[in-house]
Design an enzyme around this catalytic site. Structure first.
Site, PDB file in Angstrom:
ATOM      1  N   ARG A   1     -67.831 -68.443  36.745  1.00  0.00           N
ATOM      2  CA  ARG A   1     -66.830 -69.291  35.900  1.00  0.00           C
ATOM      3  C   ARG A   1     -64.883 -69.371  36.558  1.00  0.00           C
ATOM      4  O   ARG A   1     -64.389 -70.448  35.912  1.00  0.00           O
ATOM      5  CB  ARG A   1     -67.069 -68.486  34.511  1.00  0.00           C
ATOM      6  CG  ARG A   1     -66.017 -70.111  33.716  1.00  0.00           C
ATOM      7  CD  ARG A   1     -66.475 -69.285  31.870  1.00  0.00           C
ATOM      8  NE  ARG A   1     -66.187 -67.692  31.891  1.00  0.00           N
ATOM      9  CZ  ARG A   1     -65.666 -67.228  30.549  1.00  0.00           C
ATOM     10  NH1 ARG A   1     -67.320 -68.168  29.764  1.00  0.00           N
ATOM     11  NH2 ARG A   1     -65.490 -65.912  30.175  1.00  0.00           N
TER      12      ARG A   1
ATOM     13  N   LYS B   1     -61.632 -72.100  31.887  1.00  0.00           N
ATOM     14  CA  LYS B   1     -61.107 -71.229  30.558  1.00  0.00           C
ATOM     15  C   LYS B   1     -59.191 -71.326  31.065  1.00  0.00           C
ATOM     16  O   LYS B   1     -59.010 -70.857  32.409  1.00  0.00           O
ATOM     17  CB  LYS B   1     -61.514 -70.183  30.776  1.00  0.00           C
ATOM     18  CG  LYS B   1     -61.765 -69.244  29.794  1.00  0.00           C
ATOM     19  CD  LYS B   1     -62.557 -67.695  29.838  1.00  0.00           C
ATOM     20  CE  LYS B   1     -61.860 -66.970  28.625  1.00  0.00           C
ATOM     21  NZ  LYS B   1     -61.965 -67.109  27.199  1.00  0.00           N
TER      22      LYS B   1
ATOM     23  N   GLU C   1     -66.821 -75.142  19.054  1.00  0.00           N
ATOM     24  CA  GLU C   1     -67.154 -73.734  19.225  1.00  0.00           C
ATOM     25  C   GLU C   1     -66.006 -72.575  17.745  1.00  0.00           C
ATOM     26  O   GLU C   1     -65.714 -73.611  17.221  1.00  0.00           O
ATOM     27  CB  GLU C   1     -66.875 -73.041  20.311  1.00  0.00           C
ATOM     28  CG  GLU C   1     -65.634 -73.811  20.233  1.00  0.00           C
ATOM     29  CD  GLU C   1     -64.782 -73.768  22.555  1.00  0.00           C
ATOM     30  OE1 GLU C   1     -65.806 -72.287  22.654  1.00  0.00           O
ATOM     31  OE2 GLU C   1     -64.320 -73.852  22.985  1.00  0.00           O
TER      32      GLU C   1
END
Ligand code: PXG
Length: 288
Positions: free
Chosen positions: A50, A149, A182
């Protein structure tokens, strides 16, 4: 505490980055939050994958191999004598000048903090969280994809401030179409009529590592999982709700926007996920 910084371990007091680092000047960088359980790093490879995807998305070329970063991550845990812990792995664009362009940043900065984990109070897992939907929307994927991220967490921090101002610990963020995205640092799952429902990553949800672990457990439980657009209504009428994240693990939600969820108590399936997740993390992972 020993910090890994640009190739060497240094004392925390000496772990310093330049004020010209674009990670600081512009939030230009990416990071991972990773857990260590019983000397096993949970899903290290998935975290590093990721990280690579986040870096690729912001056109930041990582000059290290995945194996090198993995080794430094494990070594950071060993250097600090950790059995259980929280690892913050950060890559910034590096030091440049007072201009947006990353062209003047020749070398990315990497640092790894491996610290003791500060856990949420255990009673939260027994009583469950109360959540509120906040006005701040999850940012649009055409602006900065929420799947990245990045070090730019202001969107999440604004939502956190709004939740805390209203007396809540965590917030639900909707995307710009009004669908559930989220929370500020957690993914959300709803159990409804024997199906596990969760927002699609394209709705503005991070592809959480804990989210993936829960989807794997659901397959073992033979519980169907569906990724879809969810509205607040879908969450209000759910039988059970829970959040997933590296810090929170799996945590029940008992109230949202003043509506009791299900019985108003943490649900039995949530309890099953919490238990199975705890059993899994101590055996799965990369041995430091
Ligand atoms: N959404 C967002 C926006 C996140 O930042 C998650 C979902 C859950 O993903 P993982 O991969 O952790 O299951 C995150 C993760 C912190 C902290 O310090 C936050 C995260 C992870 C670790 C620590 O609050 N966010």
């Amino acid at each position: 505490m020993k910090i890994f910084l640009d190739g060497a371990f240094v004392e925390a007091a000496d772990a310093k980055v330049s004020v010209f680092d674009h990670g600081l000047l512009y939030g230009d960088g990416v990071f991972e939050g990773i857990r260590l359980y019983q000397k096993n790093v949970f899903r290290l490879d998935a975290h590093l994958e990721r990280l690579e995807y986040s870096a690729k998305a912001i056109a930041l070329k990582l000059p290290w191999t995945r194996a090198e970063i993995a080794e430094w991550t494990c070594e950071a845990c060993r250097q600090n004598g950790l059995t259980d812990g929280y690892i913050r792995l950060v890559v910034t664009r590096g030091a440049g000048n007072l201009g947006l362009s990353p062209k003047r940043c020749p070398k990315p900065t990497i640092f790894i903090i491996a610290d003791k984990i500060s856990l949420y109070p255990p009673e939260l897992y027994a009583t469950g969280l109360e959540l509120i939907t906040v006005p701040t929307r999850r940012m649009n994927a055409a602006a900065l994809p929420p799947a990245v991220k990045s070090l730019n967490y202001l969107n999440n921090i604004m939502a956190k401030i709004e939740a805390e101002n209203l007396g809540y610990q965590e917030a639900i963020l909707l995307n710009d179409q009004g669908f559930v995205a989220e929370c500020t640092g957690d993914n959300i799952f709803a159990l409804f009529k024997g199906e596990l429902l969760t927002p699609k990553p394209s709705s503005g949800a991070l592809r959480g590592i804990t989210r993936d672990a829960v989807i794997d457990l659901a397959a073992e439980f033979k519980l169907p999982v569906r990724e879809l657009d969810l509205t607040r209504y879908d969450l209000w009428i759910a039988d059970e709700l829970f959040l997933t994240g590296t810090a929170a693990e799996v945590i029940p939600v008992v109230k949202l926007d003043g509506r009791e969820i299900g019985t108003g108590k943490p649900g039995p399936l949530t309890a099953r996920f919490i238990e199975a997740f705890h059993r899994r993390v101590i055996v799965e992972g990369t041995r430091i």
